[in-house]
Design a protein around this motif. Structure first.
Motif, PDB file in Angstrom:
ATOM      1  N   ASN A 164       0.935  -0.907   0.181  1.00 66.71           N
ATOM      2  CA  ASN A 164       0.229   0.395  -0.118  1.00 66.71           C
ATOM      3  C   ASN A 164       0.833   1.476  -0.208  1.00 66.71           C
ATOM      4  OD1 ASN A 164      -2.209  -1.464   0.132  1.00 66.71           O
ATOM      5  ND2 ASN A 164      -1.758  -1.720   2.258  1.00 66.71           N
ATOM      6  N   ALA A 167      -0.993   4.474  -0.303  1.00 66.10           N
ATOM      7  CA  ALA A 167      -1.684   4.361   1.186  1.00 66.10           C
ATOM      8  C   ALA A 167      -0.831   5.421   2.142  1.00 66.10           C
ATOM      9  CB  ALA A 167      -2.604   4.019   1.913  1.00 66.10           C
ATOM     10  N   ARG A 170       0.217   9.565   0.721  1.00 63.19           N
ATOM     11  CA  ARG A 170      -1.020  10.509   1.028  1.00 63.19           C
ATOM     12  C   ARG A 170      -0.387  10.891   2.788  1.00 63.19           C
ATOM     13  NH1 ARG A 170      -4.918   7.358  -3.433  1.00 63.19           N
ATOM     14  NH2 ARG A 170      -4.425   8.970  -5.397  1.00 63.19           N
TER      15      ARG A 170
END
Length: 177
Positions: A164, A167, A170
Protein backbone atom coordinates in the motif's frame (compact mmCIF):
# COMPACT_ATOMS: atom_id res chain seq x y z
CA UNK A 1 7.54 -19.38 3.52
CA UNK A 2 10.88 -18.36 4.94
CA UNK A 3 12.71 -18.89 1.63
CA UNK A 4 10.19 -16.60 -0.15
CA UNK A 5 10.82 -13.86 2.39
CA UNK A 6 14.55 -14.14 1.83
CA UNK A 7 14.03 -14.09 -1.94
CA UNK A 8 11.86 -10.98 -1.73
CA UNK A 9 14.47 -9.18 0.37
CA UNK A 10 17.26 -10.10 -2.03
CA UNK A 11 15.07 -9.11 -5.00
CA UNK A 12 14.37 -5.70 -3.52
CA UNK A 13 18.08 -5.15 -3.00
CA UNK A 14 18.61 -5.49 -6.77
CA UNK A 15 16.56 -2.36 -7.50
CA UNK A 16 15.48 -4.01 -10.71
CA UNK A 17 13.51 -1.68 -12.96
CA UNK A 18 10.76 -3.51 -14.83
CA UNK A 19 9.63 -1.23 -17.65
CA UNK A 20 6.49 -3.13 -18.61
CA UNK A 21 5.43 -6.40 -20.13
CA UNK A 22 7.55 -7.39 -23.11
CA UNK A 23 5.25 -10.04 -24.52
CA UNK A 24 2.20 -12.14 -23.75
CA UNK A 25 1.64 -15.58 -25.31
CA UNK A 26 -1.90 -16.88 -25.61
CA UNK A 27 -2.82 -20.40 -26.67
CA UNK A 28 -5.95 -20.74 -28.79
CA UNK A 29 -8.19 -23.69 -29.65
CA UNK A 30 -8.70 -22.81 -33.33
CA UNK A 31 -5.72 -20.92 -34.69
CA UNK A 32 -7.34 -19.82 -37.98
CA UNK A 33 -10.47 -18.51 -36.23
CA UNK A 34 -8.44 -16.69 -33.58
CA UNK A 35 -6.05 -15.28 -36.16
CA UNK A 36 -8.99 -13.75 -38.06
CA UNK A 37 -10.28 -12.21 -34.82
CA UNK A 38 -6.91 -10.87 -33.67
CA UNK A 39 -5.89 -9.67 -37.15
CA UNK A 40 -8.94 -7.39 -37.19
CA UNK A 41 -8.75 -6.29 -33.55
CA UNK A 42 -5.00 -5.73 -33.36
CA UNK A 43 -4.96 -3.88 -36.69
CA UNK A 44 -7.68 -1.57 -35.31
CA UNK A 45 -5.49 -1.04 -32.21
CA UNK A 46 -2.51 -0.01 -34.37
CA UNK A 47 -0.43 -3.17 -33.94
CA UNK A 48 1.65 -4.79 -36.70
CA UNK A 49 1.92 -8.54 -37.28
CA UNK A 50 4.65 -11.11 -37.73
CA UNK A 51 3.80 -14.68 -38.76
CA UNK A 52 7.00 -16.59 -38.05
CA UNK A 53 6.35 -20.15 -36.94
CA UNK A 54 8.20 -21.39 -33.86
CA UNK A 55 9.20 -25.04 -33.43
CA UNK A 56 7.01 -25.96 -36.39
CA UNK A 57 3.86 -24.43 -34.89
CA UNK A 58 2.11 -21.44 -36.47
CA UNK A 59 2.25 -18.24 -34.47
CA UNK A 60 0.80 -14.77 -35.01
CA UNK A 61 2.92 -12.09 -33.32
CA UNK A 62 1.11 -8.75 -32.91
CA UNK A 63 3.37 -5.93 -31.76
CA UNK A 64 3.63 -2.21 -31.20
CA UNK A 65 6.59 -0.24 -29.80
CA UNK A 66 5.77 -1.32 -26.23
CA UNK A 67 4.31 -4.85 -26.36
CA UNK A 68 4.08 -8.08 -28.29
CA UNK A 69 0.91 -10.19 -28.05
CA UNK A 70 1.31 -13.64 -29.61
CA UNK A 71 -1.19 -16.40 -30.29
CA UNK A 72 -0.26 -20.01 -30.92
CA UNK A 73 -2.26 -23.25 -31.15
CA UNK A 74 -3.15 -24.94 -27.87
CA UNK A 75 -2.04 -28.54 -27.58
CA UNK A 76 -4.86 -29.59 -25.25
CA UNK A 77 -7.62 -28.21 -23.08
CA UNK A 78 -10.86 -26.39 -23.54
CA UNK A 79 -12.28 -22.89 -23.46
CA UNK A 80 -10.66 -20.43 -21.03
CA UNK A 81 -12.29 -20.10 -17.61
CA UNK A 82 -11.27 -16.77 -16.04
CA UNK A 83 -12.19 -18.03 -12.58
CA UNK A 84 -9.95 -21.11 -12.68
CA UNK A 85 -6.25 -20.80 -11.87
CA UNK A 86 -4.50 -18.97 -14.68
CA UNK A 87 -5.12 -15.72 -16.51
CA UNK A 88 -8.26 -13.87 -15.43
CA UNK A 89 -8.04 -11.15 -18.11
CA UNK A 90 -5.59 -9.01 -20.04
CA UNK A 91 -5.92 -5.25 -19.97
CA UNK A 92 -4.47 -2.85 -22.53
CA UNK A 93 -3.96 0.72 -21.27
CA UNK A 94 -4.73 3.63 -23.59
CA UNK A 95 -4.01 7.30 -22.93
CA UNK A 96 -7.50 8.59 -22.20
CA UNK A 97 -11.27 8.11 -22.31
CA UNK A 98 -11.49 9.26 -25.92
CA UNK A 99 -9.19 6.40 -26.93
CA UNK A 100 -11.41 3.90 -25.07
CA UNK A 101 -14.46 5.31 -26.88
CA UNK A 102 -12.74 5.14 -30.26
CA UNK A 103 -11.56 1.58 -29.65
CA UNK A 104 -15.06 0.57 -28.54
CA UNK A 105 -16.56 1.92 -31.78
CA UNK A 106 -13.88 0.09 -33.79
CA UNK A 107 -14.57 -3.18 -31.95
CA UNK A 108 -18.32 -2.87 -32.50
CA UNK A 109 -17.73 -2.09 -36.21
CA UNK A 110 -15.76 -5.35 -36.38
CA UNK A 111 -18.69 -7.22 -34.84
CA UNK A 112 -16.96 -7.72 -31.48
CA UNK A 113 -19.35 -7.72 -28.52
CA UNK A 114 -17.58 -5.12 -26.42
CA UNK A 115 -19.28 -3.60 -23.40
CA UNK A 116 -20.28 0.05 -23.51
CA UNK A 117 -17.42 2.10 -22.06
CA UNK A 118 -18.22 2.90 -18.47
CA UNK A 119 -16.77 4.07 -15.18
CA UNK A 120 -15.89 1.42 -12.62
CA UNK A 121 -15.46 3.32 -9.33
CA UNK A 122 -14.97 0.06 -7.46
CA UNK A 123 -11.52 -0.08 -9.14
CA UNK A 124 -10.57 3.63 -9.04
CA UNK A 125 -12.62 6.80 -8.96
CA UNK A 126 -11.79 7.55 -12.61
CA UNK A 127 -11.51 3.98 -13.98
CA UNK A 128 -13.02 3.97 -17.48
CA UNK A 129 -12.99 0.83 -19.61
CA UNK A 130 -14.59 -1.50 -22.11
CA UNK A 131 -14.42 -5.31 -21.95
CA UNK A 132 -14.65 -8.01 -24.63
CA UNK A 133 -13.63 -11.63 -25.23
CA UNK A 134 -11.63 -13.44 -27.86
CA UNK A 135 -13.07 -16.57 -29.54
CA UNK A 136 -11.76 -18.81 -26.72
CA UNK A 137 -13.31 -16.68 -23.98
CA UNK A 138 -10.09 -14.92 -22.97
CA UNK A 139 -11.28 -11.72 -21.38
CA UNK A 140 -9.71 -8.57 -22.75
CA UNK A 141 -10.05 -4.98 -21.57
CA UNK A 142 -9.12 -1.50 -22.69
CA UNK A 143 -8.71 1.08 -19.92
CA UNK A 144 -7.96 4.80 -19.94
CA UNK A 145 -4.87 5.70 -17.94
CA UNK A 146 -6.22 6.67 -14.54
CA UNK A 147 -5.03 9.41 -12.19
CA UNK A 148 -4.00 6.61 -9.82
CA UNK A 149 -1.69 5.02 -12.41
CA UNK A 150 -0.37 8.45 -13.38
CA UNK A 151 0.35 9.26 -9.73
CA UNK A 152 2.30 6.02 -9.39
CA UNK A 153 4.36 6.91 -12.45
CA UNK A 154 4.91 10.52 -11.42
CA UNK A 155 5.79 9.79 -7.79
CA UNK A 156 7.49 6.41 -8.13
CA UNK A 157 10.71 7.50 -6.43
CA UNK A 158 8.73 8.68 -3.39
CA UNK A 159 7.11 5.28 -2.76
CA UNK A 160 9.04 3.82 0.16
CA UNK A 161 7.03 0.82 1.36
CA UNK A 162 6.09 -2.40 -0.41
CA UNK A 163 2.49 -2.81 0.76
CA UNK A 164 0.00 0.00 0.00
CA UNK A 165 2.65 2.58 -0.91
CA UNK A 166 0.16 5.14 -2.27
CA UNK A 167 -1.83 5.10 0.99
CA UNK A 168 1.42 5.57 2.91
CA UNK A 169 2.46 8.40 0.56
CA UNK A 170 -0.88 10.19 0.98
CA UNK A 171 -0.66 9.84 4.76
CA UNK A 172 2.81 11.40 4.60
CA UNK A 173 1.42 14.23 2.42
CA UNK A 174 -1.31 14.91 5.00
CA UNK A 175 1.27 15.19 7.80
CA UNK A 176 3.24 17.87 5.90
CA UNK A 177 2.65 21.43 7.16
Amino acid sequence: MREWTAFASAREALHLEIRGLDHIYITVSDFARSERFYDAVMRAFGFRKGDRAIAGAPHAHYFNPALQYTIRPAQRGTRCDPYSPGVHHICFQVPDRAAVDTAFRSLRALGVAATEPAEYPEYNDDYYATFFEDPDGIRLELVARSRYRQEIADRWDELTVFTNPIAELRARDERKP
